[in-house]
Write a protein that holds these residues in place. Structure first.
Motif, PDB file in Angstrom:
ATOM      1  N   ASN A 264       0.816  -1.217   0.000  1.00 57.36           N
ATOM      2  CA  ASN A 264       0.000   0.000   0.000  1.00 57.36           C
ATOM      3  C   ASN A 264       0.849   1.266   0.000  1.00 57.36           C
ATOM      4  O   ASN A 264       0.489   2.275  -0.629  1.00 57.36           O
ATOM      5  N   HIS A 265       2.005   1.243   0.663  1.00 54.76           N
ATOM      6  CA  HIS A 265       2.819   2.450   0.740  1.00 54.76           C
ATOM      7  C   HIS A 265       3.539   2.765  -0.567  1.00 54.76           C
ATOM      8  O   HIS A 265       4.021   3.891  -0.741  1.00 54.76           O
ATOM      9  N   GLU A 266       3.609   1.805  -1.474  1.00 54.93           N
ATOM     10  CA  GLU A 266       4.146   2.132  -2.794  1.00 54.93           C
ATOM     11  C   GLU A 266       3.235   3.131  -3.530  1.00 54.93           C
ATOM     12  O   GLU A 266       3.630   3.698  -4.546  1.00 54.93           O
ATOM     13  N   PHE A 267       2.017   3.339  -3.010  1.00 55.36           N
ATOM     14  CA  PHE A 267       1.069   4.258  -3.642  1.00 55.36           C
ATOM     15  C   PHE A 267       0.923   5.576  -2.883  1.00 55.36           C
ATOM     16  O   PHE A 267       0.040   6.374  -3.198  1.00 55.36           O
ATOM     17  N   ASP A 268       1.794   5.815  -1.903  1.00 61.84           N
ATOM     18  CA  ASP A 268       1.701   7.065  -1.143  1.00 61.84           C
ATOM     19  C   ASP A 268       1.796   8.290  -2.037  1.00 61.84           C
ATOM     20  O   ASP A 268       1.154   9.317  -1.778  1.00 61.84           O
ATOM     21  N   GLU A 269       2.618   8.211  -3.077  1.00 60.98           N
ATOM     22  CA  GLU A 269       2.785   9.344  -3.988  1.00 60.98           C
ATOM     23  C   GLU A 269       2.159   9.077  -5.358  1.00 60.98           C
ATOM     24  O   GLU A 269       2.424   9.808  -6.312  1.00 60.98           O
ATOM     25  N   GLY A 270       1.326   8.037  -5.442  1.00 58.36           N
ATOM     26  CA  GLY A 270       0.582   7.788  -6.661  1.00 58.36           C
ATOM     27  C   GLY A 270       1.272   6.855  -7.638  1.00 58.36           C
ATOM     28  O   GLY A 270       2.452   6.520  -7.511  1.00 58.36           O
ATOM     29  N   ALA A 271       0.497   6.428  -8.636  1.00 58.23           N
ATOM     30  CA  ALA A 271       0.975   5.442  -9.601  1.00 58.23           C
ATOM     31  C   ALA A 271       2.091   5.978 -10.484  1.00 58.23           C
ATOM     32  O   ALA A 271       2.993   5.238 -10.888  1.00 58.23           O
ATOM     33  N   LYS A 272       2.053   7.261 -10.819  1.00 56.67           N
ATOM     34  CA  LYS A 272       3.102   7.824 -11.676  1.00 56.67           C
ATOM     35  C   LYS A 272       4.456   7.810 -10.978  1.00 56.67           C
ATOM     36  O   LYS A 272       5.488   7.516 -11.602  1.00 56.67           O
ATOM     37  N   GLU A 273       4.452   8.111  -9.691  1.00 61.64           N
ATOM     38  CA  GLU A 273       5.716   8.085  -8.961  1.00 61.64           C
ATOM     39  C   GLU A 273       6.211   6.652  -8.788  1.00 61.64           C
ATOM     40  O   GLU A 273       7.421   6.390  -8.861  1.00 61.64           O
ATOM     41  N   LEU A 274       5.296   5.710  -8.594  1.00 57.56           N
ATOM     42  CA  LEU A 274       5.696   4.305  -8.526  1.00 57.56           C
ATOM     43  C   LEU A 274       6.324   3.870  -9.842  1.00 57.56           C
ATOM     44  O   LEU A 274       7.344   3.168  -9.854  1.00 57.56           O
ATOM     45  N   ALA A 275       5.742   4.296 -10.953  1.00 51.15           N
ATOM     46  CA  ALA A 275       6.312   3.955 -12.262  1.00 51.15           C
ATOM     47  C   ALA A 275       7.703   4.548 -12.417  1.00 51.15           C
ATOM     48  O   ALA A 275       8.591   3.932 -13.016  1.00 51.15           O
ATOM     49  N   ARG A 276       7.930   5.740 -11.858  1.00 46.19           N
ATOM     50  CA  ARG A 276       9.267   6.353 -11.931  1.00 46.19           C
ATOM     51  C   ARG A 276      10.264   5.539 -11.111  1.00 46.19           C
ATOM     52  O   ARG A 276      11.417   5.343 -11.539  1.00 46.19           O
ATOM     53  N   LEU A 277       9.853   5.070  -9.936  1.00 50.54           N
ATOM     54  CA  LEU A 277      10.748   4.244  -9.138  1.00 50.54           C
ATOM     55  C   LEU A 277      11.108   2.965  -9.883  1.00 50.54           C
ATOM     56  O   LEU A 277      12.225   2.471  -9.771  1.00 50.54           O
ATOM     57  N   GLN A 278      10.173   2.431 -10.648  1.00 55.82           N
ATOM     58  CA  GLN A 278      10.448   1.222 -11.426  1.00 55.82           C
ATOM     59  C   GLN A 278      11.355   1.523 -12.619  1.00 55.82           C
ATOM     60  O   GLN A 278      12.332   0.824 -12.868  1.00 55.82           O
ATOM     61  N   ASN A 279      11.036   2.573 -13.359  1.00 54.80           N
ATOM     62  CA  ASN A 279      11.673   2.805 -14.654  1.00 54.80           C
ATOM     63  C   ASN A 279      12.801   3.826 -14.638  1.00 54.80           C
ATOM     64  O   ASN A 279      13.597   3.885 -15.584  1.00 54.80           O
ATOM     65  N   GLY A 280      12.897   4.644 -13.587  1.00 53.07           N
ATOM     66  CA  GLY A 280      13.955   5.646 -13.508  1.00 53.07           C
ATOM     67  C   GLY A 280      13.513   7.000 -14.020  1.00 53.07           C
ATOM     68  O   GLY A 280      12.388   7.213 -14.468  1.00 53.07           O
ATOM     69  N   GLY A 281      14.444   7.945 -13.938  1.00 50.06           N
ATOM     70  CA  GLY A 281      14.170   9.322 -14.330  1.00 50.06           C
ATOM     71  C   GLY A 281      14.151  10.232 -13.122  1.00 50.06           C
ATOM     72  O   GLY A 281      13.875   9.793 -11.996  1.00 50.06           O
ATOM     73  N   CYS A 282      14.442  11.494 -13.347  1.00 52.21           N
ATOM     74  CA  CYS A 282      14.487  12.451 -12.241  1.00 52.21           C
ATOM     75  C   CYS A 282      13.083  12.838 -11.808  1.00 52.21           C
ATOM     76  O   CYS A 282      12.126  12.754 -12.582  1.00 52.21           O
ATOM     77  N   HIS A 283      12.945  13.266 -10.566  1.00 50.26           N
ATOM     78  CA  HIS A 283      11.641  13.619 -10.021  1.00 50.26           C
ATOM     79  C   HIS A 283      11.036  14.784 -10.805  1.00 50.26           C
ATOM     80  O   HIS A 283      11.747  15.735 -11.150  1.00 50.26           O
ATOM     81  N   PRO A 284       9.742  14.735 -11.102  1.00 49.32           N
ATOM     82  CA  PRO A 284       9.149  15.748 -11.973  1.00 49.32           C
ATOM     83  C   PRO A 284       9.179  17.167 -11.428  1.00 49.32           C
ATOM     84  O   PRO A 284       9.167  18.128 -12.201  1.00 49.32           O
TER      85      PRO A 284
END
Length: 600
Positions: free
Chosen positions: A151-171
């Motif tokens: 559940n805590h993987e969704f604290d910042e939403g699905a887009k942020e979870l996808a960034r943790l998976q795929n990489g890239g700098c914070h928006p």
């Protein structure tokens, strides 16, 4: 959504080579360790692989970004001694976890490392300040192969979870170092989390580990009630499906692909009969030593699944629970914060491609702090601490003793509620009380000095560890009848089997009668505010965090307030309260935690 069954380049790394079954010295030892007949395929001059192959499954859960050793009770485990007594052991810290896992893998030709969700979220400052990039980097270095979402993987939403998976700098924050964030080397599995528009999993639902002719499938799910324990914004646009139905569905998919050895990674858990990590969970029979949601889940998941790695409840257990066919199946959980890891041996049958369940064995092990620190983890922590230090080392208050976060009513919970009441009165002098959800109190405050601070100093980093969610403090109006209903919802409805007792601000008192059941456990006539009985028809101004104000944790009535006023974030409220009410010469004593009377 199809999932690749081919490992990533890192997953194709060569694992350490040793003999596994051949290390058993005698035919008697072989017969004891393997199912009947296993040794037959190993003799008579046969030089190919033996029929049975031990596969090591190392697992942990609910790390929550605890890279440094957790403080206080959050950094200890209870161990049962041979004479029936218990002792506590300091445990946790990713420098030690890395050493333990690497040592456990030595001599294991077939080794997998998996996790049960909540690797990030509710994290201490060193990770949370950087949106948990440091934890993903640490997990990469730990050679984690796969994890479910929690559940805590969704604290910042699905887009942020996808960034943790795929990489890239914070928006919004951008890159924290001169190197672009690479993301997770391991797959996050989210089989029961669907995009509302496409009706497909937002991440891979399953993944297959392969080593020569051995293959093991993993299905990852989070608890179906994730929307009830995460802010509405964090799960916007998502659907969460039933755990059992989802796992059974993808077990069939894996079987159709020829994968018959299957492990479910489930971010839902249970409540063991003992607080000791090493107690015998099956002492009174399979499934006797654990209760809670995971029991019904385990009893209904298809027998095609061979083992369950679980989490969420932060408890430690290694139990067998019968599957629908009545056959015992291993169900494990390794507490939380990296204090334990589980070592499970899955005996793979090359003839059937399945796990020989009669040979499965498992145990939890303590991540002691008596081993050498892993140098690469020490360097990682040092790098991120250097970046966090200007913010984290700032003093925000002083305490005269530890402020623990344990208990039905905790001193730390009361302190937070008092801080929110004080802040609420600044926004609106008519504010009457504050209520704090217990799950939002992530740690206590420790008096003893750590790092460069002195005894009793509370730093911003410590405050962040206590309240890392960045919830706002919200004011709402409720009738007295609604306020009474809120207190009853602590122990009824969604919270009846696992009560969530709100932490009350000073002035609110009442009695919980634990000899009763459901809402009757709240003694209505005992509820007082500043000594006066609650008037059902009167209006009360209540301060809560934004999570509760949205009806989170099963408090539906708190989602029905009126005259909303949104304030600053909850950590700022705590900081302001500590700064205003404590000093080096006059530190704050811990609240007495005597606002709720308990009848047993």
């Amino acid at each position: 959504m199809p999932a690749t069954s081919q490992p990533s380049p890192r997953h194709r790394r060569t694992l350490r080579l040793v003999a596994a079954a051949a290390a058993l010295a005698t035919a008697g030892a072989l017969a004891a360790a393997y199912p009947a007949g296993a040794h037959e395929s190993r003799g008579h001059g046969h030089h190919g692989p033996s029929r049975y192959q031990d596969v090591q499954l190392l697992s942990f859960n609910d790390l929550h970004g605890n890279l440094e050793p957790p403080a206080g009770s959050s950094g200890r485990v209870t161990e049962l001694q041979p004479d029936g007594t218990t002792k506590t052991i300091d445990a946790g810290g990713v420098e030690y976890l890395a050493t333990h896992l690497r040592e456990a893998r030595k001599g294991e030709k077939y080794s997998i490392t998996a996790a049960g969700g909540d690797m990030v979220g509710a994290s201490p400052l060193i990770s949370g300040l950087f949106h948990d990039e440091p934890t993903i980097e640490a997990l990469n270095k730990l050679d984690l192969d796969v994890t479910s979402v929690g559940n805590h993987e969704f604290d910042e939403g699905a887009k942020e979870l996808a960034r943790l998976q795929n990489g890239g700098c914070h928006p919004t924050d951008g890159c924290y170092t001169d190197k672009k964030f690479q993301g997770a080397d391991f797959p996050y599995l989210a089989a029961n989390v669907l995009d509302e528009k496409t009706n497909r999993p937002i991440l891979k639902p399953y993944w297959v580990w392969r080593k020569k002719d051995v293959k093991v499938g993993f299905i990852g799910v989070t608890l179906e009630d994730t929307p009830g324990v995460v802010s509405a914004e964090g799960v916007k646009g998502l659907k969460f499906k039933d755990e059992v139905e989802t796992i059974n569905k993808y077990a069939r998919v894996l079987q159709a692909q020829g994968v018959k050895s299957i492990v479910a990674l489930i971010h839902e858990g249970g409540f063991p009969a003992s607080g000791a990590y090493n107690y015998d969970c099956d002492s009174a029979g399979a499934g006797s030593g654990v209760s809670g949601p995971i029991v019904d889940i385990a009893k209904n998941i298809t027998p095609a699944v061979d083992a369950l790695v679980t989490g969420h409840t932060h408890n430690a257990y290694v139990c067998t629970i019968p599957d629908p066919s009545g056959k015992p199946r291993m169900v494990t959980s390794a507490a939380s914060f990296g204090r334990l890891y589980t070592d499970t041996t899955l005996t793979y049958d090359r003839r059937t491609g399945d796990i020989a369940r009669t040979a499965v064995k498992s145990a939890n092990h303590v991540v002691t702090r008596t081993v050498a620190k892993a140098p690469d983890m020490t360097a990682l922590i040092g790098k991120w601490n250097t970046l966090a230090a200007p913010i984290g080392n700032r003093a925000i208050g002083y305490i005269s003793a530890d402020v623990p976060s344990t208990g039905t009513e905790s001193p730390m919970g009361d302190l937070i509620a008092d801080a929110q009441l004080a802040y609420g009165k600044e926004l609106d002098p008519e504010t009457d009380l504050a209520l704090m959800n217990p799950g939002g109190v992530r740690a206590g405050l420790t008096y003893a000095a750590s790092g460069s601070e002195g005894d009793g100093v509370v730093t911003y980093a410590e405050g962040f560890t206590v309240q890392p969610f960045s919830n706002t403090v919200n004011l709402q109006d409720f009738t007295g009848a609604q306020l009474v209903q809120v207190l009853k919802e602590q122990v009824s409805g969604a919270n009846e089997s696992s009560p969530k007792v709100l932490q009350p601000s000073s002035g609110l008192t009442y009695t919980l009668d634990l000899t009763k059941t459901g809402a009757d456990r709240v003694v209505t006539d005992s509820i007082r505010l500043n000594g006066a009985a609650i008037d059902p028809a009167a209006t009360y101004r209540v301060a809560t965090n934004s999570f509760l104000a949205g009806g989170g944790d099963g408090f539906t009535t708190l989602g029905q307030g009126t005259n909303d006023l949104v304030g600053t974030d909850d950590l700022t409220a705590l900081e302001q309260y500590l700064t205003a009410n404590s000093s080096a010469s006059s530190p704050m004593p811990p609240p007495a935690a005597d606002r709720i009377s308990i009848m047993r």
